[in-house]
Each structure stands twice: as C-alpha cells, then as structure tokens.
Design a protein around this motif. Sequence first.
Motif, short mmCIF file in Angstrom:
data_model
loop_
_atom_site.label_atom_id
_atom_site.label_comp_id
_atom_site.label_asym_id
_atom_site.label_seq_id
_atom_site.Cartn_x
_atom_site.Cartn_y
_atom_site.Cartn_z
N TYR A 1 0.82 -1.21 0.00
CA TYR A 1 0.00 0.00 0.00
C TYR A 1 0.86 1.27 0.00
CZ TYR A 1 -3.77 3.15 1.64
OH TYR A 1 -4.68 4.17 1.78
N PHE A 2 1.76 1.37 0.96
CA PHE A 2 2.56 2.60 1.07
C PHE A 2 3.67 2.65 0.02
CE2 PHE A 2 0.77 2.35 5.43
CZ PHE A 2 0.07 3.54 5.40
N GLY A 3 4.23 1.51 -0.33
CA GLY A 3 5.26 1.52 -1.36
C GLY A 3 4.72 1.99 -2.69
N LEU A 4 3.50 1.56 -3.03
CA LEU A 4 2.91 1.94 -4.30
C LEU A 4 2.33 3.35 -4.26
CD1 LEU A 4 2.24 0.95 -7.19
CD2 LEU A 4 0.02 0.23 -6.30
N LEU A 5 1.58 3.67 -3.21
CA LEU A 5 0.90 4.96 -3.16
C LEU A 5 1.83 6.11 -2.78
CD1 LEU A 5 -1.53 2.97 -3.16
CD2 LEU A 5 -2.75 4.62 -1.76
N ASP A 6 2.79 5.87 -1.89
CA ASP A 6 3.65 6.96 -1.43
C ASP A 6 4.98 7.00 -2.18
OD1 ASP A 6 4.10 9.17 0.43
OD2 ASP A 6 5.66 7.91 1.27
N ILE A 7 5.73 5.91 -2.14
CA ILE A 7 7.06 5.90 -2.78
C ILE A 7 6.92 5.99 -4.30
CG2 ILE A 7 9.25 4.69 -3.02
CD1 ILE A 7 8.72 5.65 -0.19
N PRO B 1 2.58 4.63 12.19
CA PRO B 1 1.42 5.39 12.66
C PRO B 1 0.24 5.38 11.67
CG PRO B 1 3.44 6.65 13.00
CD PRO B 1 3.80 5.49 12.13
N GLN B 2 0.52 5.09 10.41
CA GLN B 2 -0.53 5.10 9.40
C GLN B 2 -1.08 3.71 9.07
OE1 GLN B 2 2.54 7.68 7.24
NE2 GLN B 2 0.69 8.06 6.05
N PHE B 3 -0.62 2.68 9.79
CA PHE B 3 -1.10 1.33 9.53
C PHE B 3 -2.63 1.23 9.58
CE2 PHE B 3 2.70 -1.72 10.43
CZ PHE B 3 3.46 -1.06 9.49
N PRO B 4 -3.31 1.81 10.59
CA PRO B 4 -4.78 1.65 10.63
C PRO B 4 -5.48 2.14 9.36
CG PRO B 4 -3.97 2.47 12.73
CD PRO B 4 -2.80 2.51 11.78
N GLU B 5 -4.99 3.24 8.81
CA GLU B 5 -5.56 3.77 7.55
C GLU B 5 -5.46 2.73 6.45
OE1 GLU B 5 -3.49 6.14 3.97
OE2 GLU B 5 -3.18 7.03 5.94
N ALA B 6 -4.26 2.16 6.28
CA ALA B 6 -4.04 1.19 5.21
C ALA B 6 -4.86 -0.07 5.43
CB ALA B 6 -2.56 0.85 5.13
N ILE B 7 -4.88 -0.59 6.65
CA ILE B 7 -5.58 -1.84 6.92
C ILE B 7 -7.09 -1.68 6.70
CG2 ILE B 7 -6.18 -3.48 8.75
CD1 ILE B 7 -3.27 -2.97 9.82
N ALA B 8 -7.64 -0.55 7.11
CA ALA B 8 -9.07 -0.31 6.91
C ALA B 8 -9.41 -0.29 5.41
CB ALA B 8 -9.48 1.00 7.56
N GLN B 9 -8.57 0.37 4.61
CA GLN B 9 -8.82 0.42 3.17
C GLN B 9 -8.65 -0.94 2.52
OE1 GLN B 9 -9.66 3.27 0.63
NE2 GLN B 9 -10.31 1.17 0.25
N LEU B 10 -7.60 -1.66 2.90
CA LEU B 10 -7.37 -2.99 2.34
C LEU B 10 -8.52 -3.93 2.69
CD1 LEU B 10 -3.58 -3.22 3.25
CD2 LEU B 10 -4.49 -3.17 0.91
N ALA B 11 -9.02 -3.86 3.92
CA ALA B 11 -10.14 -4.72 4.33
C ALA B 11 -11.39 -4.39 3.51
CB ALA B 11 -10.42 -4.54 5.82
N ASP B 12 -11.64 -3.13 3.26
CA ASP B 12 -12.80 -2.74 2.45
C ASP B 12 -12.66 -3.28 1.03
OD1 ASP B 12 -14.07 -1.45 4.51
OD2 ASP B 12 -13.45 0.57 3.90
N TRP B 13 -11.45 -3.19 0.46
CA TRP B 13 -11.24 -3.72 -0.89
C TRP B 13 -11.41 -5.24 -0.92
CZ3 TRP B 13 -6.25 -0.37 -1.75
CH2 TRP B 13 -6.61 0.89 -2.24
N LEU B 14 -10.99 -5.94 0.15
CA LEU B 14 -11.21 -7.39 0.23
C LEU B 14 -12.69 -7.72 0.25
CD1 LEU B 14 -8.49 -8.50 2.80
CD2 LEU B 14 -8.76 -9.45 0.50
N ARG B 15 -13.43 -7.02 1.09
CA ARG B 15 -14.87 -7.30 1.22
C ARG B 15 -15.61 -7.03 -0.08
NH1 ARG B 15 -13.92 -4.27 6.28
NH2 ARG B 15 -13.83 -5.78 8.00
N SER B 16 -15.17 -6.03 -0.83
CA SER B 16 -15.85 -5.68 -2.08
C SER B 16 -15.40 -6.54 -3.26
CB SER B 16 -15.61 -4.20 -2.41
OG SER B 16 -14.25 -3.97 -2.74
N GLY B 17 -14.39 -7.39 -3.03
CA GLY B 17 -13.89 -8.25 -4.09
C GLY B 17 -12.86 -7.61 -4.99
N ARG B 18 -12.41 -6.41 -4.66
CA ARG B 18 -11.41 -5.74 -5.50
C ARG B 18 -10.00 -6.24 -5.20
NH1 ARG B 18 -12.57 0.60 -6.15
NH2 ARG B 18 -11.80 0.14 -8.25
N LEU B 19 -9.83 -6.88 -4.05
CA LEU B 19 -8.57 -7.55 -3.70
C LEU B 19 -8.84 -9.02 -3.43
CD1 LEU B 19 -6.55 -5.31 -1.19
CD2 LEU B 19 -6.24 -5.53 -3.65
#
Length: 335
Positions: free
Chosen positions: A136-142, A283-301
């Motif tokens: 998540y952070f490697g692709l979106l930030d770096i 410190p930003q892990f919760p943000e990433a995990i919440a988004q990743l979980a939403d993408w899993l539930r929606s079938g996008r991941l």
Amino acid sequence: MTQTNRSVVLSSRPKGIPQAEHFTVQDGPVPELPDGSVLVKTSFWSADPAQRGWANDAPNYLPPVEIGAPMRGFAVGEVIASRNADYAEGELVSGMLGWSRYAISDGSNIDRKVTETDLSPSMSLGILGLNGVTAYFGLLDICAAKASDTVVVSTAAGAVGSAVGQIAKVLGCRTVGITSSKQKMSLCADKFGYDATINYKEQDVAQALRAACPDGVDCYFDNTCGPISDAVMTHLAQGARIAICGTAALADWDPIPLGPRVHRQLLVARACMQGFIAFDYRPQFPEAIAQLADWLRSGRLSANEHILDGADAARDAIAMLYRGENTGKLLIRVD
C-alpha cells in the motif's frame, strides 16, 4: 498450566538464506505471566523474506536473533490470560510475537487488535498485515502511482507483489508482473489481474519488457534487485519512480554484489529510486488496513495463502520462500 510451549529456535547462525538445518524445534513449559503482560496462544506464524536478515549476523534495521532464541516473526493469536488492562481475554492480536505456540507480551510487540472478525485471522499476517501495508505505502507513497501509469512488479505472485499488482489495478494502472513459472503467470493473470506477465526463468526479461511496456515503465516495485532490476532500468519512462522493497535475487550481501550501474538511466529518465520498509509508516497502519479490508470485502482484492502445518514444517519455510516454491502468502498453522 500444563500445556507444552513448542518453539522454533535459531540453533546456528546462517550466512545467507537460513535453511532447515539452522533451526531446532524445542518443547518447554508455558512461561509464567508477569504483571503488565498477556499470554497469547498463537494460531498462525508468518514466514517473510525479512527473516533472512534477522537471522544473519549482518548490519540491519533490527539486531540479529540470538542463537538459542525463538525465531523472530509475526504471529496472530488469542489472548488467553491477561494482567494488562489494555488487553482482555478472548481478544485476537497480531504482532512480532515470534515462532512460539505461547507468547508473553507486555504489549510493545503487539501491532494491533484484529477486529476484522468477518475475515480469516490469518489475513492479519498477509494482506491485512505487513505484506499489505508494504504494498500500500510503497505503491501509493514511494511510487506515487496514478491512473494510466504502467506499473512493473517483480515477484509478482508473492504476498507483497500480488497486493501491489491488485492495488495498482484499483488505481487504474496498467500492470506487468515478473514471476518464475507458468503456474505463477496464470495466477498473476487470472487471480491478480495483471495485464501482462513475464517468466524470468524462460524469457529474456529486457526483450519481454520492450513488448509489454512500449511507452516505458512509470513505476517499478522492486522486490528482487539483481538481473531482473537491471533489465527494468533500461526501460524507464521519463519521471519514473522506483520503490526498493526487497533483494530476493541476492544470495549473499557480503561482499555487496555489483551489477550494471543505474546512474545514467536515472539521469536520462529524471527518475527517482528510494528504499523503504513498512515500519516507516507504522502510525498510518490503521488507515491502510481499513482500506485494504474494504477492498477485500468488495472483491477488489484477493488473497492467496500457502499454509504449512506445524513447527517442523516452519524450519524450512524461509528457504522455501527464496526457492520460490510458495504460491501465496506463506504461513505456518501452529497446531
């Protein structure tokens, strides 16, 4: 408590990739619970490329694991006894709990409480753990990937690489995955949605990249270094961004292996190359995990897991990663 605490112990110091012979399975008593601590019964252990660095006696961002100590590693499990007000019995937690059936923690090595009860707790060690947040952070930030970018990923079917490829598709990127077998090429295309795949063992990577990336590579998520990355460097688009995440292609770090120089390619393409580790973003892990979980539930991941059973199987798990034999996030089921 009469249960046995089974651990996978680092019994000798490897030089390079840890092999099964460097580990011993040991049984002992369940440790006593001191004030301020919790006792966690682990259910899954994670096998990660980073454990190679932790087992070796070489400069790293964490000190080496001591000989005779349980192998450092991520795990998830249930709090079965607590003398810490922040954690209650029955809660699921994940963190750097180590390769032991029972782990004592004062909370400092617990990353989070696992609250996604609708998803498997094993995912907290993969797509909802270090692997997912690294991608998540490697692709979106770096890499600062954006729609229409061409994103190239090495070890594209691995736990990090597969997440990178899928997140890139969510962003609207074109994705090219580099992997090691026809089976993994099919996995990349059919499950992870890569637009093009390259088998570095059977294809000329530079030639295949010319065909797959006619306008150049905008983002390269590098999990290997070595010859694969040398080939990618010759196809950078102007303004390319490169995230250095892993060095799986390097069998040894001493002496530092020297390959083709990249200075000219970076200059001509006005490219940026940066190394990072996921802990930089704790410190930003919760943000990433919440988004990743939403993408899993929606079938996008989609998450692929490769599960080994028992402590004996764990002894060869790290070497298995570097042999490329896993077909998903490599986990050890503890009992």
